[in-house]
Design a protein around this motif. Structure first.
Motif, PDB file in Angstrom:
ATOM      1  N   VAL A 144       7.239  -5.262  -2.130  1.00 15.66           N
ATOM      2  CA  VAL A 144       6.819  -4.259  -1.158  1.00 15.66           C
ATOM      3  C   VAL A 144       8.053  -3.557  -0.605  1.00 15.66           C
ATOM      4  O   VAL A 144       8.949  -4.198  -0.048  1.00 15.66           O
ATOM      5  CB  VAL A 144       6.034  -4.898   0.003  1.00 15.66           C
ATOM      6  CG1 VAL A 144       5.548  -3.818   0.968  1.00 15.66           C
ATOM      7  CG2 VAL A 144       4.858  -5.714  -0.526  1.00 15.66           C
ATOM      8  N   ASN A 145       8.124  -2.232  -0.792  1.00 16.56           N
ATOM      9  CA  ASN A 145       9.190  -1.418  -0.226  1.00 16.56           C
ATOM     10  C   ASN A 145       8.598  -0.544   0.879  1.00 16.56           C
ATOM     11  O   ASN A 145       7.653   0.201   0.636  1.00 16.56           O
ATOM     12  CB  ASN A 145       9.830  -0.540  -1.301  1.00 16.56           C
ATOM     13  CG  ASN A 145      10.619  -1.356  -2.310  1.00 16.56           C
ATOM     14  OD1 ASN A 145      11.652  -1.929  -1.980  1.00 16.56           O
ATOM     15  ND2 ASN A 145      10.129  -1.429  -3.533  1.00 16.56           N
ATOM     16  N   MET A 146       9.151  -0.653   2.088  1.00 16.54           N
ATOM     17  CA  MET A 146       8.662   0.120   3.224  1.00 16.54           C
ATOM     18  C   MET A 146       9.785   0.978   3.789  1.00 16.54           C
ATOM     19  O   MET A 146      10.935   0.546   3.849  1.00 16.54           O
ATOM     20  CB  MET A 146       8.115  -0.828   4.295  1.00 16.54           C
ATOM     21  CG  MET A 146       6.909  -1.631   3.833  1.00 16.54           C
ATOM     22  SD  MET A 146       6.283  -2.791   5.085  1.00 16.54           S
ATOM     23  CE  MET A 146       7.518  -4.089   4.940  1.00 16.54           C
ATOM     24  N   ASN A 147       9.417   2.195   4.188  1.00 13.42           N
ATOM     25  CA  ASN A 147      10.416   3.133   4.698  1.00 13.42           C
ATOM     26  C   ASN A 147       9.818   3.956   5.821  1.00 13.42           C
ATOM     27  O   ASN A 147       8.718   4.489   5.694  1.00 13.42           O
ATOM     28  CB  ASN A 147      10.899   4.056   3.569  1.00 13.42           C
ATOM     29  CG  ASN A 147      12.169   4.790   3.939  1.00 13.42           C
ATOM     30  OD1 ASN A 147      12.236   5.403   4.994  1.00 13.42           O
ATOM     31  ND2 ASN A 147      13.153   4.753   3.054  1.00 13.42           N
ATOM     32  N   MET A 148      10.535   4.056   6.942  1.00 12.89           N
ATOM     33  CA  MET A 148      10.105   4.896   8.046  1.00 12.89           C
ATOM     34  C   MET A 148      11.316   5.397   8.808  1.00 12.89           C
ATOM     35  O   MET A 148      12.131   4.604   9.284  1.00 12.89           O
ATOM     36  CB  MET A 148       9.167   4.146   9.002  1.00 12.89           C
ATOM     37  CG  MET A 148       8.627   5.012  10.138  1.00 12.89           C
ATOM     38  SD  MET A 148       7.371   4.179  11.168  1.00 12.89           S
ATOM     39  CE  MET A 148       8.399   2.934  11.949  1.00 12.89           C
ATOM     40  N   SER A 149      11.449   6.726   8.876  1.00 12.53           N
ATOM     41  CA  SER A 149      12.538   7.364   9.630  1.00 12.53           C
ATOM     42  C   SER A 149      13.903   6.843   9.216  1.00 12.53           C
ATOM     43  O   SER A 149      14.775   6.575  10.063  1.00 12.53           O
ATOM     44  CB  SER A 149      12.323   7.161  11.134  1.00 12.53           C
ATOM     45  OG  SER A 149      11.068   7.683  11.537  1.00 12.53           O
ATOM     46  N   GLY A 150      14.101   6.688   7.904  1.00 16.35           N
ATOM     47  CA  GLY A 150      15.391   6.251   7.395  1.00 16.35           C
ATOM     48  C   GLY A 150      15.611   4.759   7.422  1.00 16.35           C
ATOM     49  O   GLY A 150      16.608   4.260   6.891  1.00 16.35           O
ATOM     50  N   MET A 151      14.704   4.005   8.044  1.00 18.49           N
ATOM     51  CA  MET A 151      14.815   2.547   8.068  1.00 18.49           C
ATOM     52  C   MET A 151      13.960   1.962   6.952  1.00 18.49           C
ATOM     53  O   MET A 151      12.806   2.356   6.772  1.00 18.49           O
ATOM     54  CB  MET A 151      14.359   2.001   9.417  1.00 18.49           C
ATOM     55  CG  MET A 151      15.199   2.459  10.588  1.00 18.49           C
ATOM     56  SD  MET A 151      14.622   1.755  12.162  1.00 18.49           S
ATOM     57  CE  MET A 151      14.859   0.002  11.849  1.00 18.49           C
ATOM     58  N   SER A 152      14.530   1.040   6.180  1.00 19.11           N
ATOM     59  CA  SER A 152      13.819   0.471   5.036  1.00 19.11           C
ATOM     60  C   SER A 152      13.725  -1.040   5.162  1.00 19.11           C
ATOM     61  O   SER A 152      14.549  -1.697   5.795  1.00 19.11           O
ATOM     62  CB  SER A 152      14.519   0.837   3.724  1.00 19.11           C
ATOM     63  OG  SER A 152      15.831   0.316   3.694  1.00 19.11           O
ATOM     64  N   MET A 153      12.674  -1.586   4.542  1.00 18.02           N
ATOM     65  CA  MET A 153      12.457  -3.037   4.513  1.00 18.02           C
ATOM     66  C   MET A 153      11.871  -3.383   3.162  1.00 18.02           C
ATOM     67  O   MET A 153      10.988  -2.686   2.660  1.00 18.02           O
ATOM     68  CB  MET A 153      11.500  -3.455   5.634  1.00 18.02           C
ATOM     69  CG  MET A 153      11.160  -4.941   5.648  1.00 18.02           C
ATOM     70  SD  MET A 153      10.062  -5.375   7.035  1.00 18.02           S
ATOM     71  CE  MET A 153       9.784  -7.117   6.723  1.00 18.02           C
ATOM     72  N   LYS A 154      12.374  -4.444   2.561  1.00 20.95           N
ATOM     73  CA  LYS A 154      11.916  -4.857   1.245  1.00 20.95           C
ATOM     74  C   LYS A 154      11.477  -6.313   1.274  1.00 20.95           C
ATOM     75  O   LYS A 154      12.155  -7.174   1.833  1.00 20.95           O
ATOM     76  CB  LYS A 154      13.023  -4.671   0.207  1.00 20.95           C
ATOM     77  CG  LYS A 154      12.575  -4.931  -1.221  1.00 20.95           C
ATOM     78  CD  LYS A 154      13.670  -4.571  -2.216  1.00 20.95           C
ATOM     79  CE  LYS A 154      13.193  -4.775  -3.649  1.00 20.95           C
ATOM     80  NZ  LYS A 154      14.241  -4.421  -4.641  1.00 20.95           N
ATOM     81  N   ILE A 155      10.329  -6.566   0.666  1.00 18.65           N
ATOM     82  CA  ILE A 155       9.787  -7.917   0.583  1.00 18.65           C
ATOM     83  C   ILE A 155       9.532  -8.257  -0.884  1.00 18.65           C
ATOM     84  O   ILE A 155       8.916  -7.462  -1.603  1.00 18.65           O
ATOM     85  CB  ILE A 155       8.473  -8.040   1.373  1.00 18.65           C
ATOM     86  CG1 ILE A 155       8.697  -7.717   2.855  1.00 18.65           C
ATOM     87  CG2 ILE A 155       7.864  -9.430   1.219  1.00 18.65           C
ATOM     88  CD1 ILE A 155       7.419  -7.550   3.635  1.00 18.65           C
ATOM     89  N   GLU A 156      10.001  -9.414  -1.320  1.00 17.27           N
ATOM     90  CA  GLU A 156       9.786  -9.868  -2.695  1.00 17.27           C
ATOM     91  C   GLU A 156       9.249 -11.297  -2.669  1.00 17.27           C
ATOM     92  O   GLU A 156       9.781 -12.146  -1.963  1.00 17.27           O
ATOM     93  CB  GLU A 156      11.093  -9.842  -3.491  1.00 17.27           C
ATOM     94  CG  GLU A 156      11.776  -8.492  -3.578  1.00 17.27           C
ATOM     95  CD  GLU A 156      13.102  -8.579  -4.299  1.00 17.27           C
ATOM     96  OE1 GLU A 156      13.347  -9.596  -4.999  1.00 17.27           O
ATOM     97  OE2 GLU A 156      13.917  -7.652  -4.161  1.00 17.27           O
ATOM     98  N   VAL A 157       8.199 -11.536  -3.441  1.00 14.91           N
ATOM     99  CA  VAL A 157       7.693 -12.897  -3.617  1.00 14.91           C
ATOM    100  C   VAL A 157       7.445 -13.114  -5.109  1.00 14.91           C
ATOM    101  O   VAL A 157       6.688 -12.367  -5.731  1.00 14.91           O
ATOM    102  CB  VAL A 157       6.385 -13.140  -2.829  1.00 14.91           C
ATOM    103  CG1 VAL A 157       5.899 -14.569  -3.062  1.00 14.91           C
ATOM    104  CG2 VAL A 157       6.584 -12.889  -1.340  1.00 14.91           C
TER     105      VAL A 157
END
Length: 232
Positions: A144-157
């Motif tokens: 899961v790759n998430m992005n909002m206002s230049g901030m990103s978060m990545k989740i891998e399982v």
């Protein structure tokens, strides 16, 4: 929702299995209205919450059976912590869980309303009908790759080394069941936080998941889940 709880939810969805129609999956529910309940315990054997599953919709099309599962988790105080839906396809040889469904639908909707862009990729989780001791099962993963206002978060399982390692009789509050035991390695990464666990799943034909345990790399029990009730 904390990173630990979120990762635990996806792991739970990776390993959950249950009853099915006789002519489709031997281990997943494809009967509308079927329900299952589980108690979750921490490493100190203290109750942390309960998880319930209900088959909310079943459709047949072109020889395949499609089911929607509703998951609801309540903490030890009975507070509804989250709900989610996920999709199962049964081809007659076994089932596949849509990897996109492994990201909680309730959370996905909330994030989208906040303007969060999401990209979900992965491999469907497969559970064949013809389980036997020594059989190796396909790997599974969700990213899961998430992005909002230049901030990103990545989740891998990632779930790897899935294998049927034995047969055992298991007793829970729901009864005594003959089960196949499936072992797997699960690695997760949320932002910069990494975790690796070992998973064991007890799966009974005609009933589904009866018991599940997770261990750390040192072999110490981290959590467990047991079947408390089920109905067709």
């Amino acid at each position: 929702m904390t990173k630990k709880l979120f990762t635990g939810l996806i792991v739970c969805l990776f390993v959950f299995s249950a009853k099915a129609q006789e002519n489709c999956s031997s281990y997943y529910p494809m009967v509308q209205g079927a329900s299952y309940a589980y108690d979750l315990y921490n490493k100190k054997n203290k109750l942390e919450g309960t998880t319930s599953y209900v088959v909310s919709n079943v459709q047949n099309n072109s020889g395949n059976t499609y089911a929607t599962m509703n998951l609801k988790y309540e903490d030890a105080k009975g507070k509804n912590a989250f709900e989610s839906d996920y999709n199962i396809t049964c081809t007659g040889d076994g089932i596949k869980i849509d990897y996109k469904s492994l990201f909680p639908s309730q959370m996905r909707q909330q994030y989208e309303e906040m303007g969060l862009e999401m990209d979900i990729t992965g491999t469907d989780v497969e559970v064949p009908n013809n389980l036997s001791v020594g059989k190796e099962l396909s790997d599974a993963n969700v990213n899961v790759n998430m992005n909002m206002s230049g901030m990103s978060m990545k989740i891998e399982v990632n779930t790897t080394d899935r294998k049927v390692v034995g047969k055992e009789s298991v007793t829970t509050p729901a009864g005594t069941f003959d089960c196949y035991v499936i072992a797997a390695n699960i690695s997760s990464k949320v932002m910069m936080t990494k975790q690796q666990i070992k998973d064991k799943l007890w799966l009974s034909e005609g009933v589904g998941m009866v018991k599940q345990e997770t261990y750390n790399n040192n072999g110490k029990l981290m959590s467990s889940m047991v079947l408390t009730s089920h109905s067709k």
